[in-house]
Design a protein around this motif. Structure first.
Motif, PDB file in Angstrom:
ATOM      1  N   ARG A 175       0.835  -1.209   0.000  1.00 40.22           N
ATOM      2  CA  ARG A 175       0.000   0.000   0.000  1.00 40.22           C
ATOM      3  C   ARG A 175       0.868   1.256   0.000  1.00 40.22           C
ATOM      4  O   ARG A 175       0.527   2.259  -0.652  1.00 40.22           O
ATOM      5  N   ILE A 176       1.974   1.208   0.725  1.00 39.67           N
ATOM      6  CA  ILE A 176       2.913   2.338   0.698  1.00 39.67           C
ATOM      7  C   ILE A 176       3.483   2.508  -0.706  1.00 39.67           C
ATOM      8  O   ILE A 176       3.647   3.633  -1.202  1.00 39.67           O
ATOM      9  N   ALA A 177       3.773   1.394  -1.372  1.00 44.23           N
ATOM     10  CA  ALA A 177       4.291   1.464  -2.740  1.00 44.23           C
ATOM     11  C   ALA A 177       3.262   2.106  -3.673  1.00 44.23           C
ATOM     12  O   ALA A 177       3.621   2.912  -4.548  1.00 44.23           O
ATOM     13  N   ASP A 178       1.982   1.768  -3.481  1.00 40.76           N
ATOM     14  CA  ASP A 178       0.925   2.395  -4.284  1.00 40.76           C
ATOM     15  C   ASP A 178       0.877   3.902  -4.050  1.00 40.76           C
ATOM     16  O   ASP A 178       0.688   4.696  -4.982  1.00 40.76           O
ATOM     17  N   GLU A 179       1.056   4.306  -2.790  1.00 37.80           N
ATOM     18  CA  GLU A 179       1.044   5.734  -2.467  1.00 37.80           C
ATOM     19  C   GLU A 179       2.222   6.446  -3.140  1.00 37.80           C
ATOM     20  O   GLU A 179       2.069   7.556  -3.670  1.00 37.80           O
ATOM     21  N   VAL A 180       3.382   5.805  -3.128  1.00 36.64           N
ATOM     22  CA  VAL A 180       4.550   6.397  -3.780  1.00 36.64           C
ATOM     23  C   VAL A 180       4.307   6.527  -5.285  1.00 36.64           C
ATOM     24  O   VAL A 180       4.629   7.556  -5.897  1.00 36.64           O
ATOM     25  N   HIS A 181       3.726   5.503  -5.893  1.00 32.20           N
ATOM     26  CA  HIS A 181       3.426   5.563  -7.329  1.00 32.20           C
ATOM     27  C   HIS A 181       2.480   6.718  -7.641  1.00 32.20           C
ATOM     28  O   HIS A 181       2.637   7.414  -8.648  1.00 32.20           O
ATOM     29  N   ALA A 182       1.482   6.921  -6.762  1.00 31.52           N
ATOM     30  CA  ALA A 182       0.502   7.977  -7.011  1.00 31.52           C
ATOM     31  C   ALA A 182       1.109   9.369  -6.845  1.00 31.52           C
ATOM     32  O   ALA A 182       0.796  10.288  -7.610  1.00 31.52           O
ATOM     33  N   LEU A 183       1.985   9.530  -5.846  1.00 32.69           N
ATOM     34  CA  LEU A 183       2.526  10.855  -5.532  1.00 32.69           C
ATOM     35  C   LEU A 183       3.817  11.165  -6.272  1.00 32.69           C
ATOM     36  O   LEU A 183       4.119  12.330  -6.549  1.00 32.69           O
ATOM     37  N   LEU A 184       4.594  10.113  -6.575  1.00 31.07           N
ATOM     38  CA  LEU A 184       5.876  10.297  -7.276  1.00 31.07           C
ATOM     39  C   LEU A 184       5.916   9.333  -8.456  1.00 31.07           C
ATOM     40  O   LEU A 184       6.661   8.341  -8.452  1.00 31.07           O
ATOM     41  N   PRO A 185       5.106   9.585  -9.484  1.00 30.11           N
ATOM     42  CA  PRO A 185       4.985   8.615 -10.584  1.00 30.11           C
ATOM     43  C   PRO A 185       6.281   8.359 -11.344  1.00 30.11           C
ATOM     44  O   PRO A 185       6.425   7.313 -11.977  1.00 30.11           O
ATOM     45  N   ALA A 186       7.220   9.284 -11.274  1.00 31.75           N
ATOM     46  CA  ALA A 186       8.483   9.086 -11.998  1.00 31.75           C
ATOM     47  C   ALA A 186       9.449   8.175 -11.248  1.00 31.75           C
ATOM     48  O   ALA A 186      10.446   7.712 -11.825  1.00 31.75           O
ATOM     49  N   ALA A 187       9.181   7.922  -9.968  1.00 31.40           N
ATOM     50  CA  ALA A 187      10.111   7.129  -9.156  1.00 31.40           C
ATOM     51  C   ALA A 187      10.037   5.649  -9.530  1.00 31.40           C
ATOM     52  O   ALA A 187       8.953   5.085  -9.684  1.00 31.40           O
ATOM     53  N   ARG A 188      11.194   5.042  -9.656  1.00 30.63           N
ATOM     54  CA  ARG A 188      11.274   3.601  -9.893  1.00 30.63           C
ATOM     55  C   ARG A 188      11.390   2.918  -8.541  1.00 30.63           C
ATOM     56  O   ARG A 188      12.301   3.212  -7.765  1.00 30.63           O
ATOM     57  N   THR A 189      10.454   2.021  -8.232  1.00 31.80           N
ATOM     58  CA  THR A 189      10.367   1.459  -6.883  1.00 31.80           C
ATOM     59  C   THR A 189      10.629  -0.043  -6.887  1.00 31.80           C
ATOM     60  O   THR A 189      10.550  -0.703  -7.918  1.00 31.80           O
ATOM     61  N   ALA A 190      10.929  -0.565  -5.704  1.00 33.74           N
ATOM     62  CA  ALA A 190      11.065  -2.011  -5.498  1.00 33.74           C
ATOM     63  C   ALA A 190      10.528  -2.342  -4.120  1.00 33.74           C
ATOM     64  O   ALA A 190      10.813  -1.637  -3.143  1.00 33.74           O
ATOM     65  N   ILE A 191       9.716  -3.389  -4.037  1.00 33.47           N
ATOM     66  CA  ILE A 191       9.203  -3.875  -2.760  1.00 33.47           C
ATOM     67  C   ILE A 191      10.080  -5.042  -2.316  1.00 33.47           C
ATOM     68  O   ILE A 191      10.263  -6.009  -3.068  1.00 33.47           O
ATOM     69  N   VAL A 192      10.634  -4.937  -1.120  1.00 33.72           N
ATOM     70  CA  VAL A 192      11.562  -5.961  -0.631  1.00 33.72           C
ATOM     71  C   VAL A 192      11.008  -6.568   0.659  1.00 33.72           C
ATOM     72  O   VAL A 192      11.055  -5.953   1.725  1.00 33.72           O
ATOM     73  N   THR A 193      10.456  -7.765   0.517  1.00 36.72           N
ATOM     74  CA  THR A 193       9.946  -8.533   1.663  1.00 36.72           C
ATOM     75  C   THR A 193      10.277 -10.001   1.411  1.00 36.72           C
ATOM     76  O   THR A 193      10.804 -10.359   0.349  1.00 36.72           O
ATOM     77  N   SER A 194       9.913 -10.860   2.336  1.00 34.20           N
ATOM     78  CA  SER A 194      10.129 -12.301   2.130  1.00 34.20           C
ATOM     79  C   SER A 194       9.232 -12.845   1.028  1.00 34.20           C
ATOM     80  O   SER A 194       9.453 -13.963   0.546  1.00 34.20           O
ATOM     81  N   ASP A 195       8.213 -12.080   0.628  1.00 34.31           N
ATOM     82  CA  ASP A 195       7.367 -12.502  -0.491  1.00 34.31           C
ATOM     83  C   ASP A 195       8.038 -12.255  -1.834  1.00 34.31           C
ATOM     84  O   ASP A 195       7.760 -12.946  -2.817  1.00 34.31           O
ATOM     85  N   THR A 196       8.905 -11.248  -1.912  1.00 36.62           N
ATOM     86  CA  THR A 196       9.553 -10.912  -3.176  1.00 36.62           C
ATOM     87  C   THR A 196      11.020 -11.341  -3.221  1.00 36.62           C
ATOM     88  O   THR A 196      11.577 -11.549  -4.291  1.00 36.62           O
ATOM     89  N   ILE A 197      11.658 -11.467  -2.054  1.00 37.19           N
ATOM     90  CA  ILE A 197      13.056 -11.927  -1.983  1.00 37.19           C
ATOM     91  C   ILE A 197      13.033 -13.258  -1.244  1.00 37.19           C
ATOM     92  O   ILE A 197      13.252 -13.329  -0.039  1.00 37.19           O
TER      93      ILE A 197
END
Length: 721
Positions: A488-510
């Motif tokens: 959800r935080i990643a979604d907020e970042v996408h909405a507010l900073l659409p140019a930012a390239r993001t990565a979610i790092v948790t045990s679900d993705t790593i």
């Protein structure tokens, strides 16, 4: 008549005596195959005077069937197994099983058939097949191993084999590992580092038990310092063990090790396929594997010439095993070093209070690194008062943190947002009737994961697709997420900073070292602007261009009444803060909180670690809590609530009256149902001087309970769920 005492890999049995056939050579530690009824069971020949067995006449003894052609388990390891079983109130066989962690390593075969992806995508591509192909890309292993890694059934993997998407390969399993070169690329150490390294090198040369606490701030070069001790052990032909708390940290560590020693160490963790485990185990048992880096289970492997043990990030709670034998790897590592008569180094930027206390009373020798390496400086930490500066409704990032993220993005620098909560939202409910989605197997809420379109239980692994309609009132499109997770935080970042390239790092993705390596590569290539992650990113990573850390919810870990809640929160935020400003550029940390005056937050902002630890230590001393007192949890569980309740009450009623010991409960555990079993807890609080294990052993040993009831004892508990 030649007889031998054997511990079989069956926790329900005690030691048994067997006959040694003529011509068979068996010594204490020999790994044998023995008959047990109609079955054949692996076991280890034990010292007959150490563990008692039922007296059986010589003529009634059954003969051993086979002695495996592998080195016997050494006496120090056998003593460690006995000590671990005694201290943590576990069957000796259950501890022994961890030492014999690769059944195939005992066999003589030199090849094995494994499977790997071919890159072909079949026409019939179900959701499970697609998930399997994504997750096993680049992996190789047995059908069962690939199925577990992919989160699918064995049948899905076999179906992909028939479809040509997976192929069989014959693998040679016993090739020797390359030997690390201690003089490959020695680092240029600063004065404080060189002084610390010399102490550790001298300890390796002395070849005696010496426990050290390496207390160094984040970025101070602790790894480079203890690498010099590893190098000295390698020069002397001795083996080294380095324990890491997370599998995801293994890959970055392997890169640093390879740069220093010219080759990778031998890895040991749950992500290895069977042939890799066999190769590693056999090489360790012969002494050929010079340096082993692994998770806590690597601690019980049969090292032949151990010369040094290092526990990195020694404060980490994940070193405590929460199921089966509930041991703490940090403490068992110290005991193994004592029995092997070798030095042990506990390295941490935020040592646990128990470890600090051992250093204060002189049991551990403390070595400090108080400054970062080179020009790097510790980041500035500031609190963001969410009462005075709340985020807009439906948002979770305060305006000041958002401004800093924007500034970092414009400067071309990387940022990290930390929230120790996986998924999209911790709770999903119906806005129409208020129904909350709860796991059918646990007293836990289902967590929404939008990336994979699933509701998941983080305790038992139960998953289900989000329904279109509420199962309680049948209202469609009425489900709403409550609270934030990293997605959800990643979604907020996408909405507010659409140019930012993001990565979610948790045990679900790593979920594997390969995924961790991919993440590190993208960060180093500047392909990621903002990382949104859980505690997985709080340690072990070194990104020089990461200059901003935002802690989304610093209050999250302070609730729940956990003995170590404040300490754990302090450690996590200090560790994640340490990711900022590790290069030439200064770092800064913003900590979002509703209570900036809380002792933990105040100490973080003021940089007063010593004051915080002193206050926490005094509070523990006053309450006679660890390390000044002792705790043990007794957990009663059953699928039948009545049986669990009655057994727990019977245990409580029969509690012995012992001076300097109190028993609390029984009471329903905070997680009152787990994997379909009802759970109740009792808590034993005793003085440090009391041998609480003997008391509990005698207490529970005199009781009986129904077969469907399990009673587990957790000595020195870290989790109170």
């Amino acid at each position: 008549m030649n007889r031998v005492r054997v511990i079989l890999l069956n926790a329900a049995l005690g030691p048994l005596d067997y006959k040694v056939p003529k011509g068979m050579r068996v010594e204490p530690g020999s790994i044998v195959l023995a008959p047990l009824g109609p079955r054949q069971v692996t076991g280890v020949a034990w010292d007959p005077d150490r563990l008692p067995a039922e007296e059986v006449e010589d003529k009634r003894l059954r003969p051993l069937l086979h002695v495996y052609e592998v080195p016997p388990l050494g006496e120090p390891l056998r003593r460690l197994i006995e000590w671990t079983a005694d201290y943590y109130l576990a069957p000796v066989a259950a501890v022994l099983r961890m030492a014999l962690a690769s059944a195939s390593a005992l066999d003589g075969a030199r090849t094995v058939t494994e499977y790997r992806s071919t890159g072909f995508v079949p026409e019939r591509l179900t959701a499970q097949r697609a998930q399997a192909l994504e997750r096993i890309a680049g992996r190789q292993g047995l059908v069962r191993e690939l199925a577990l890694a992919a989160g699918v059934s064995d049948g899905v993997i076999r179906g992909l084999c028939k479809a040509g998407a997976i192929e069989a390969v014959e693998v040679a399993v016993d090739d020797p590992f390359p030997e690390p070169d201690p003089d490959h690329a020695p680092p240029a150490l600063e004065a404080a580092q060189a002084e610390a390294a010399e102490q550790f090198v001298a300890a390796v040369r002395a070849g005696e038990f010496a426990p050290y606490l390496l207390d160094g701030v984040t970025g101070s070069g602790k790894t480079e310092v203890y690498f010099e001790a590893v190098a000295e052990a390698a020069r002397r032909g001795r083996q080294c063990l380095v324990l890491l708390p997370e599998i995801a940290l293994t890959e970055p560590f392997l890169k640093r090790f390879s740069a220093r020693f010219g080759c990778e160490p031998v890895a040991w963790h749950s992500g290895l396929r069977q042939s890799q485990r066999r190769r590693a185990w056999r090489s360790i048992s012969t002494g050929d594997a010079r340096v082993v880096v692994g998770a806590r289970s690597a601690l019980f492997l049969p090292y032949r010439r151990l010369g040094l043990i290092v526990v990195d990030e020694a404060h980490e709670a994940s070193f405590k095993q929460e199921e089966g034998v509930q041991y703490h790897a940090r403490d068992v590592a110290v005991m193994r070093a004592k029995m092997e008569e070798v030095p042990v180094i506990l390295a941490s930027a935020t040592p646990a209070i128990e470890t600090r206390h051992m250093a204060e009373i002189g049991v551990y020798r403390e070595v400090r690194l108080s400054e970062r390496f080179g020009a790097a400086e510790l980041p500035e930490i500031a609190a963001v008062n969410l009462i005075e500066e709340p985020p807009p409704r439906g948002r979770w990032l305060a305006p000041s943190l958002l401004r800093e993220l924007e500034a970092n993005l414009e400067a071309g620098e990387q940022s990290l947002l930390f929230l120790n909560r996986r998924g999209y939202a911790p709770l999903t409910l119906c806005r129409h009737c208020g129904h909350r989605f709860q796991c059918p197997n646990c007293t836990a809420w289902m967590v929404e994961h939008r990336l994979v379109s699933r509701l998941a239980c983080h305790h038992c692994g139960h998953v289900m697709p989000p329904p279109r309609a509420c199962p309680q009132c049948d209202e469609e499109d009425s489900l709403v997420p409550c609270g934030p997770g990293v997605e959800r935080i990643a979604d907020e970042v996408h909405a507010l900073l659409p140019a930012a390239r993001t990565a979610i790092v948790t045990s679900d993705t790593i979920w594997s070292p390969a995924k961790a390596a991919e993440f590190v590569g993208r960060m180093e290539a500047q392909e990621i602007d903002i990382v949104i992650g859980t505690q997985l990113v709080t340690k072990g990573y070194h990104f020089p261009n990461l200059t901003l850390v935002g802690v989304v919810d610093a209050d999250l870990g302070l609730s729940g009444g956990d003995l170590r809640a404040a300490e754990r929160t302090f450690q996590q935020i200090m560790q994640v803060s340490g990711r900022a400003g590790r290069g030439d550029k200064p770092g800064r940390v913003l900590v979002q909180t509703h209570e900036p005056s809380a002792p933990v937050i105040d100490a973080l902002v003021r940089g007063d670690a010593e004051g915080f630890y002193a206050a926490e230590t005094d509070a523990r001393r006053e309450a006679a809590m660890p390390p000044f007192g002792r705790l043990a949890g007794i957990i009663v569980s059953s699928e039948d609530l009545g049986q669990a309740t009655e057994t727990a009450r019977a245990i409580g009623r029969s509690a012995p009256r012992v001076e300097n010991m109190a028993v609390f409960g029984p009471a329903p555990a905070p997680l009152a149902m787990l994997r379909g079993r009802h759970r109740l807890r009792l808590l034993v609080h005793a003085a440090r001087s009391l041998d609480v294990q003997d008391v509990i052993r005698d207490w529970l040993g005199g009781l009986d309970w129904p077969r469907g009831v399990r009673v587990a004892v957790d000595v020195d508990p870290y989790s109170f769920l």
